[in-house]
Design an enzyme around this catalytic site. Structure first.
Site, PDB file in Angstrom:
ATOM      1  N   THR A  70      -2.967   2.859  -5.844  1.00 35.20           N
ATOM      2  CA  THR A  70      -3.754   3.550  -6.869  1.00 35.20           C
ATOM      3  C   THR A  70      -5.235   3.483  -6.505  1.00 35.20           C
ATOM      4  OG1 THR A  70      -2.105   3.080  -8.553  1.00 35.20           O
ATOM      5  CG2 THR A  70      -4.319   3.594  -9.342  1.00 35.20           C
ATOM      6  N   SER A 199       1.146   1.064   0.010  1.00 38.20           N
ATOM      7  CA  SER A 199       1.239   0.016  -1.010  1.00 38.20           C
ATOM      8  C   SER A 199       2.141  -1.102  -0.498  1.00 38.20           C
ATOM      9  CB  SER A 199       1.818   0.612  -2.294  1.00 38.20           C
ATOM     10  OG  SER A 199       1.939  -0.399  -3.270  1.00 38.20           O
ATOM     11  N   THR A 237     -14.133 -10.475  -2.812  1.00 44.76           N
ATOM     12  CA  THR A 237     -13.465 -11.411  -1.902  1.00 44.76           C
ATOM     13  C   THR A 237     -12.048 -10.918  -1.601  1.00 44.76           C
ATOM     14  OG1 THR A 237     -14.765 -13.192  -2.841  1.00 44.76           O
ATOM     15  CG2 THR A 237     -12.796 -13.834  -1.585  1.00 44.76           C
ATOM     16  N   CYS A 323       6.349   4.892 -13.439  1.00 42.96           N
ATOM     17  CA  CYS A 323       4.990   5.109 -13.934  1.00 42.96           C
ATOM     18  C   CYS A 323       4.946   6.101 -15.093  1.00 42.96           C
ATOM     19  CB  CYS A 323       4.094   5.623 -12.815  1.00 42.96           C
ATOM     20  SG  CYS A 323       3.894   4.402 -11.542  1.00 42.96           S
TER      21      CYS A 323
HETATM   22  N1  PLP Z   1       1.948   6.618  -4.924  1.00 47.02           N
HETATM   23  C1  PLP Z   1       3.285   6.639  -5.003  1.00 47.02           C
HETATM   24  C2  PLP Z   1       4.046   7.764  -4.354  1.00 47.02           C
HETATM   25  C3  PLP Z   1       3.967   5.630  -5.691  1.00 47.02           C
HETATM   26  O1  PLP Z   1       5.300   5.671  -5.763  1.00 47.02           O
HETATM   27  C4  PLP Z   1       3.209   4.590  -6.290  1.00 47.02           C
HETATM   28  C5  PLP Z   1       3.889   3.539  -7.098  1.00 47.02           C
HETATM   29  O2  PLP Z   1       4.665   3.817  -7.986  1.00 47.02           O
HETATM   30  C6  PLP Z   1       1.815   4.608  -6.171  1.00 47.02           C
HETATM   31  C7  PLP Z   1       1.221   5.634  -5.472  1.00 47.02           C
HETATM   32  C8  PLP Z   1       0.956   3.536  -6.791  1.00 47.02           C
HETATM   33  O3  PLP Z   1       1.042   2.350  -6.047  1.00 47.02           O
HETATM   34  P1  PLP Z   1       0.408   0.986  -6.555  1.00 47.02           P
HETATM   35  O4  PLP Z   1       1.387   0.403  -7.532  1.00 47.02           O
HETATM   36  O5  PLP Z   1       0.286   0.153  -5.312  1.00 47.02           O
HETATM   37  O6  PLP Z   1      -0.907   1.278  -7.151  1.00 47.02           O
END
Ligand code: PLP
Length: 377
Positions: A70, A199, A237, A323
């Site tokens: 994100t 990620s 950090t 999400c």
């Molecule tokens: N992009 C995609 C395609 C994802 O599936 C996700 C997580 O659900 C993210 C971005 C966000 O990742 P993070 O949880 O590391 O912020």
């Protein structure tokens, strides 16, 4: 317990957990400190950076650690708009991006940028022709996710970006590769992507760590100011234990990508073959999909209702994406799916730790749920 929600997050591997513990208990120095403890901590970060760079055939200095995808998506898209969106105004994206991209694009629209969103085909993937049609002289940024997190649809990002570069040579290209990383072999040298997002927690590393690839020569300003860590791109950090875990997870899986992929293909085939005997189940994931994600609809039973029934049998899957809790799936409706089908969708997702037994458990619980739950008309 049957855990088939690995596109939401994965269990941290033993090696990654050990690396986290070591960095917390033994090498707990601050990488910015000038003494030995600081140096040891810095070495951990350097080693993880090299490992992640190697995984995509990139130079280590192109990798910057973040708190997750994100943050990486926000930094890259906002940064590219700030620097490269001065003379041109249009961003081309897909209409099925993860919220960390989509919501950032909406914020950029508020600032006056034009965002063109390319719709997917019925199978969930983006057509090269449609994407290219949206790119014109005013396009300074093109973003296209590699693998969709709800359906698993794979976009031919290499083909799309190389064509974008032919049509608009100055255009910056970005891909959110979260669901592709360590699952599809990836070389930056073959991808034509200037910016890439990763990620940790989707690949058996801890939550709260991610990385971004920035092609050499590109200028992306930071979104945070502070102590100037990560070459000034990401002040604060460094999360040494999480970065150590990320590096360890990648190091462990790198030689096993093909084996893990074959396992996922086998599990997916087993699942699809069992589901094909159930007339009330429709598989929504198309042919060109990541073997790690299977999206289905169960006739007449809302996703949440089935999800909770499965949970009562200790089977964990997702309704659409984690999400978009409780919200209507934008991805499925963009694919042209009816509300009825989208509202009954479940996402089953595997990892290298998934097993045949889990497929059996899931199918058996699904059948039981279908028999006992009340159907919507
Ligand atoms: N992009 C995609 C395609 C994802 O599936 C996700 C997580 O659900 C993210 C971005 C966000 O990742 P993070 O949880 O590391 O912020």
């Amino acid at each position: 317990m049957t855990y088939l929600d690995n596109a939401a997050t994965t269990r941290v591997s033993e090696n990654a957990a050990q690396a986290v513990m070591d960095a917390m208990r033994e090498n707990y120095g601050n990488p910015s400190s000038l003494h030995r403890m600081g140096l040891d901590a810095e070495l951990i970060v350097t080693d993880a950076r090299k490992t992640i760079a190697k995984a995509i055939s990139a130079a280590p200095e192109t990798i910057t650690f973040t708190s997750g995808a994100t943050e990486a998506n926000n930094t890259l898209l906002r940064g590219a708009a700030k620097v490269y969106g001065r003379r041109k105004n249009t961003i081309v994206a897909t209409s099925i991006e993860h919220p960390s991209v989509e919501e950032t694009l909406k914020a950029l629209e508020q600032e006056g940028f034009i965002v063109k969103r390319v719709k997917p085909r019925a199978d969930g993937s983006i057509s090269l022709t449609d994407y290219l049609y949206a790119v014109d002289n005013d396009t300074f940024l093109a973003t296209c996710m590699y693998v969709n997190n709800e359906t698993g649809a794979i976009n031919d990002v290499a083909d799309i970006f190389s064509s974008v570069k032919l049509k608009a040579p100055d255009c910056i290209t970005h891909t959110d590769a979260v669901q592709a990383f360590m699952k599809i072999p990836m070389k930056v040298t073959e991808l034509d992507a200037d910016l890439i997002t990763f990620s940790g927690h989707k690949i058996h590393a801890p939550k709260g760590v991610g990385a971004m690839y920035i092609r050499k020569g590109l200028r992306i300003p930071p979104i945070m100011t502070g102590g100037g860590q990560e070459k000034g791109l990401r002040s604060g950090t460094e999360a040494v234990p999480l970065i150590a875990g990320f590096g360890a997870a990648v190091k462990e899986q790198l030689p096993q990508i093909d084996v893990a992929r074959s396992n996922a293909v086998m599990l997916g085939e087993r699942l699809r073959s069992q589901l094909s005997e159930l007339p009330y189940v429709k598989v929504n994931s198309g042919a060109n999909c990541s073997p790690y994600i299977v999206n289905i609809s169960v006739e007449g039973i809302r996703s949440e209702i089935m999800l909770h029934f499965l949970e009562s049998r200790h089977v964990y899957v997702s309704s659409g994406s984690a999400c978009s809790k409780g919200k209507h799936s934008r991805v499925l409706s963009e694919m042209g799916m009816s509300d009825k089908q989208a509202d009954t969708a479940l996402r089953i997702s595997f990892s290298k730790m998934s097993s045949w037994g889990e497929i059996e458990q899931f199918v058996s619980a699904l059948k039981e749920g279908y028999m006992s739950l009340e159907k919507i008309k």
